[in-house]
Design an enzyme around this catalytic site. Structure first.
Site, PDB file in Angstrom:
ATOM      1  N   ILE A   1       0.845  -1.209   0.000  1.00 22.59           N
ATOM      2  CA  ILE A   1       0.000   0.000   0.000  1.00 22.59           C
ATOM      3  C   ILE A   1       0.880   1.258   0.000  1.00 22.59           C
ATOM      4  CG2 ILE A   1      -1.887   1.202   1.203  1.00 22.59           C
ATOM      5  CD1 ILE A   1      -2.541  -1.625   2.429  1.00 22.59           C
TER       6      ILE A   1
ATOM      7  N   ASP B   1      12.252   2.674   4.785  1.00 20.04           N
ATOM      8  CA  ASP B   1      11.832   1.275   4.800  1.00 20.04           C
ATOM      9  C   ASP B   1      13.036   0.434   5.251  1.00 20.04           C
ATOM     10  OD1 ASP B   1       9.254  -0.185   2.979  1.00 20.04           O
ATOM     11  OD2 ASP B   1      10.769  -1.387   4.032  1.00 20.04           O
TER      12      ASP B   1
ATOM     13  N   PHE C   1       3.111   3.598   7.367  1.00 19.73           N
ATOM     14  CA  PHE C   1       2.703   2.226   7.015  1.00 19.73           C
ATOM     15  C   PHE C   1       3.571   1.192   7.717  1.00 19.73           C
ATOM     16  CE2 PHE C   1      -0.243   3.087   3.630  1.00 19.73           C
ATOM     17  CZ  PHE C   1       0.206   4.227   2.988  1.00 19.73           C
TER      18      PHE C   1
ATOM     19  N   LYS D   1       2.689  -7.270   9.742  1.00 18.81           N
ATOM     20  CA  LYS D   1       1.235  -7.366   9.565  1.00 18.81           C
ATOM     21  C   LYS D   1       0.711  -8.783   9.351  1.00 18.81           C
ATOM     22  CE  LYS D   1       0.994  -7.124   4.650  1.00 18.81           C
ATOM     23  NZ  LYS D   1      -0.021  -8.053   4.121  1.00 18.81           N
TER      24      LYS D   1
ATOM     25  N   SER E   1      -6.762  -0.685  10.637  1.00 16.40           N
ATOM     26  CA  SER E   1      -7.369  -1.844   9.971  1.00 16.40           C
ATOM     27  C   SER E   1      -8.750  -2.141  10.538  1.00 16.40           C
ATOM     28  CB  SER E   1      -6.452  -3.058  10.182  1.00 16.40           C
ATOM     29  OG  SER E   1      -7.113  -4.260   9.802  1.00 16.40           O
TER      30      SER E   1
ATOM     31  N   TYR F   1      -1.287  -8.761  16.443  1.00 18.90           N
ATOM     32  CA  TYR F   1      -1.273  -7.805  15.318  1.00 18.90           C
ATOM     33  C   TYR F   1      -2.462  -6.850  15.450  1.00 18.90           C
ATOM     34  CZ  TYR F   1      -2.573  -5.729  10.970  1.00 18.90           C
ATOM     35  OH  TYR F   1      -2.978  -4.801  10.040  1.00 18.90           O
TER      36      TYR F   1
ATOM     37  N   LYS G   1      -2.856  -2.520  16.340  1.00 18.64           N
ATOM     38  CA  LYS G   1      -3.617  -1.480  15.617  1.00 18.64           C
ATOM     39  C   LYS G   1      -4.535  -0.744  16.601  1.00 18.64           C
ATOM     40  CE  LYS G   1      -1.808  -2.003  11.633  1.00 18.64           C
ATOM     41  NZ  LYS G   1      -0.840  -0.979  11.186  1.00 18.64           N
TER      42      LYS G   1
ATOM     43  N   ASN H   1     -10.250  -4.870   3.026  1.00 12.15           N
ATOM     44  CA  ASN H   1      -9.289  -5.815   2.444  1.00 12.15           C
ATOM     45  C   ASN H   1      -8.649  -5.281   1.168  1.00 12.15           C
ATOM     46  OD1 ASN H   1     -10.851  -7.361   4.404  1.00 12.15           O
ATOM     47  ND2 ASN H   1      -9.730  -9.115   3.574  1.00 12.15           N
TER      48      ASN H   1
ATOM     49  N   PRO I   1      -9.232 -20.781  11.961  1.00 10.48           N
ATOM     50  CA  PRO I   1      -9.496 -20.156  13.263  1.00 10.48           C
ATOM     51  C   PRO I   1      -9.238 -18.636  13.196  1.00 10.48           C
ATOM     52  CG  PRO I   1      -8.072 -22.086  13.506  1.00 10.48           C
ATOM     53  CD  PRO I   1      -8.214 -21.839  12.028  1.00 10.48           C
TER      54      PRO I   1
HETATM   55  C1  WQD Z   1     -10.080 -13.211   3.241  1.00 12.08           C
HETATM   56  C2  WQD Z   1     -11.087 -14.336   3.163  1.00 12.08           C
HETATM   57  C3  WQD Z   1     -10.494 -16.269   4.454  1.00 12.08           C
HETATM   58  C4  WQD Z   1      -6.961 -17.347   2.117  1.00 12.08           C
HETATM   59  C5  WQD Z   1      -6.451 -10.064   6.728  1.00 12.08           C
HETATM   60  C6  WQD Z   1      -6.013  -9.575   8.049  1.00 12.08           C
HETATM   61  C7  WQD Z   1      -6.456  -8.155   8.222  1.00 12.08           C
HETATM   62  C8  WQD Z   1      -5.962  -7.325   7.052  1.00 12.08           C
HETATM   63  C9  WQD Z   1      -6.426  -7.898   5.733  1.00 12.08           C
HETATM   64  C10 WQD Z   1      -3.897  -6.260   7.639  1.00 12.08           C
HETATM   65  C11 WQD Z   1     -11.307 -14.995   4.518  1.00 12.08           C
HETATM   66  C12 WQD Z   1     -10.520 -16.591   2.961  1.00 12.08           C
HETATM   67  C13 WQD Z   1      -8.087 -16.687   2.583  1.00 12.08           C
HETATM   68  C14 WQD Z   1      -7.084 -18.642   1.577  1.00 12.08           C
HETATM   69  C15 WQD Z   1      -9.452 -18.571   1.971  1.00 12.08           C
HETATM   70  N1  WQD Z   1      -4.557  -7.275   7.065  1.00 12.08           N
HETATM   71  N2  WQD Z   1      -9.303 -17.291   2.502  1.00 12.08           N
HETATM   72  N3  WQD Z   1      -8.336 -19.215   1.525  1.00 12.08           N
HETATM   73  O1  WQD Z   1      -8.325 -12.476   6.986  1.00 12.08           O
HETATM   74  O2  WQD Z   1     -10.053 -10.923   5.920  1.00 12.08           O
HETATM   75  O3  WQD Z   1      -7.850 -10.025   6.661  1.00 12.08           O
HETATM   76  O4  WQD Z   1      -5.944  -9.265   5.689  1.00 12.08           O
HETATM   77  O5  WQD Z   1      -4.394  -5.298   8.162  1.00 12.08           O
HETATM   78  O6  WQD Z   1      -5.914  -7.682   9.430  1.00 12.08           O
HETATM   79  O7  WQD Z   1      -6.657 -10.352   9.028  1.00 12.08           O
HETATM   80  O8  WQD Z   1      -7.958 -11.486   4.663  1.00 12.08           O
HETATM   81  O9  WQD Z   1      -7.221 -12.449   2.521  1.00 12.08           O
HETATM   82  O10 WQD Z   1      -6.570 -13.622   4.697  1.00 12.08           O
HETATM   83  O11 WQD Z   1      -8.932 -13.716   3.920  1.00 12.08           O
HETATM   84  O12 WQD Z   1     -10.571 -19.107   1.922  1.00 12.08           O
HETATM   85  O13 WQD Z   1      -6.098 -19.305   1.143  1.00 12.08           O
HETATM   86  O14 WQD Z   1     -10.561 -15.352   2.306  1.00 12.08           O
HETATM   87  O15 WQD Z   1     -11.106 -17.320   5.180  1.00 12.08           O
HETATM   88  O16 WQD Z   1     -12.677 -15.352   4.575  1.00 12.08           O
HETATM   89  P1  WQD Z   1      -8.634 -11.319   6.117  1.00 12.08           P
HETATM   90  P2  WQD Z   1      -7.581 -12.853   3.926  1.00 12.08           P
END
Ligand code: WQD
Length: 338
Positions: A12, A31, A81, A85, A125, A150, A154, A180, A297
């Site tokens: 980002i 960085d 940033f 994370k 976030s 994490y 935030k 996201n 989980p």
């Molecule tokens: C999205 C959806 C998974 C991978 C995370 C962090 C959050 C932020 C954004 C920093 C979920 C599903 C994922 C896979 C899947 N990061 N999935 N198979 O968990 O919403 O957010 O990233 O700030 O803090 O928690 O994003 O892309 O991991 O998952 O089914 O191989 O995709 O279950 O429903 P998430 P994600």
């Protein structure tokens, strides 16, 4: 006007540097390259024709932070940033996350507090909401106990900034709560570069699409949602970058109300995992190999933004669709794999 972007070589951060330079700001990047490559500088230069200033500094080194602000006393704003994370890693290494995400924030705020005026944008976030009770999620939704160190960094980061702004009228800050982020710059000169096996959905999908991964595991299809898979608000990284410039200008032009404000940054639309897969198949023309496995989980069932405040107060609105964002992610993936 000189702006410091910490973590400016990251996903980002680099897209935000491009938008800042396109608006005529002078940018200096800090960085430590722990999760980014200096190669990104070439991509930024290729897009804007300007090479940003860059210093490789570990922000955990307090003396180096003090020295940086002495040498760059003309920095008028900071977009912060730089942070670790990875949710899963934070559970295994909490102290690494508290040191890297909190101590560095404190050192930067101490320097900014001494300036006669400063503007500070914080990368927060939607994770601070946990599983919100009501969709879409507004900025006044309750902050739930963090589900990972994490996420806690935030929440704590926002509280540290809020408490500092309360007693430091010359410090003006905005926390941006991303939903996201996804995609890559349309030039395909910069984009997401996950290290190792991607944790996030979008890079795992595009890596499966190019044959780097055998198949996508969909983490559960028995949730109480439209099709049983989790719902998220996928926001195009260029839309997100533009929001940072908008927030910075709000502070530089004294348009802010309080000297600490919070905005959700999302599209306002929730998409399920299966809908994201269908988007990939539409834009790539390829079938995606995937299988349904157990829930992951810590996943929340659903999270998407109420964008009213960002639209009406910040004056920013996401412009791109899920398919346009997905197309940029796919173009980027194909480019870096060839
Ligand atoms: C999205 C959806 C998974 C991978 C995370 C962090 C959050 C932020 C954004 C920093 C979920 C599903 C994922 C896979 C899947 N990061 N999935 N198979 O968990 O919403 O957010 O990233 O700030 O803090 O928690 O994003 O892309 O991991 O998952 O089914 O191989 O995709 O279950 O429903 P998430 P994600």
């Amino acid at each position: 006007m000189k702006i410091l972007v910490t973590g400016g070589l990251g996903f980002i951060g680099s897209h935000t540097v491009v938008e800042l330079q396109s608006e005529g700001f002078e940018v200096v990047i800090i960085d430590d390259c722990s999760n980014a490559s200096e190669e990104v500088l070439k991509g930024i230069n290729a897009i804007t024709g300007k090479m940003p200033l860059y210093e490789k500094i570990d922000l955990k080194d307090k003396e180096k932070v003090i020295d940086f602000f002495k040498r760059h006393d003309d920095v008028e704003g900071v977009i912060h940033f730089a942070a670790s994370k990875a949710v899963g890693e934070s559970v295994e290494k909490p102290l690494l996350y508290y040191e890297n995400n909190i101590a560095t924030l404190v050192y930067i705020l101490k320097e900014l507090s001494q300036k006669k005026k400063s503007s500070f944008i914080f990368s927060s976030s939607c994770t601070v909401y946990g599983q919100a009770d009501k969709m879409p999620i507004t900025e006044s939704a309750p902050i739930k106990p963090a589900e990972s160190p994490y996420g806690n960094t935030k929440q704590m980061g926002e509280e540290i900034i809020r408490d500092t702004c309360l007693v430091t009228p010359n410090l003006n800050a905005i926390a941006l709560r991303y939903f996201n982020p996804m995609g890559a710059h349309p030039s395909a000169e910069i984009g997401e570069l996950p290290i190792g096996v991607p944790q996030n959905l979008i890079p795992f999908i595009t890596q499966t699409g190019v044959g780097m991964r055998k198949e996508l595991s969909v983490f559960g299809d028995d949730y109480p949602t439209k099709d049983g898979t989790c719902v998220r608000d996928y926001i195009y990284v260029v839309d997100l970058a533009k929001a940072h410039v908008q927030a910075l200008k709000r502070l530089l032009e004294h348009e802010n109300g309080e000297n600490y404000e919070v905005f959700n940054l999302g599209t306002g639309t929730g998409s399920s995992v299966l809908e994201v897969i269908q988007s990939f198949e539409r834009v790539s023309g390829e079938k995606l190999n995937y299988k349904i496995v157990d829930r992951r989980p810590g996943d929340v069932i659903s999270a998407f933004a109420d964008t009213t405040k960002a639209n009406e107060v910040l004056g920013w609105k996401a412009q791109y669709t899920l398919d346009e964002a997905m197309k940029s992610a796919w173009d980027w993936e194909q480019k870096i794999r060839n």
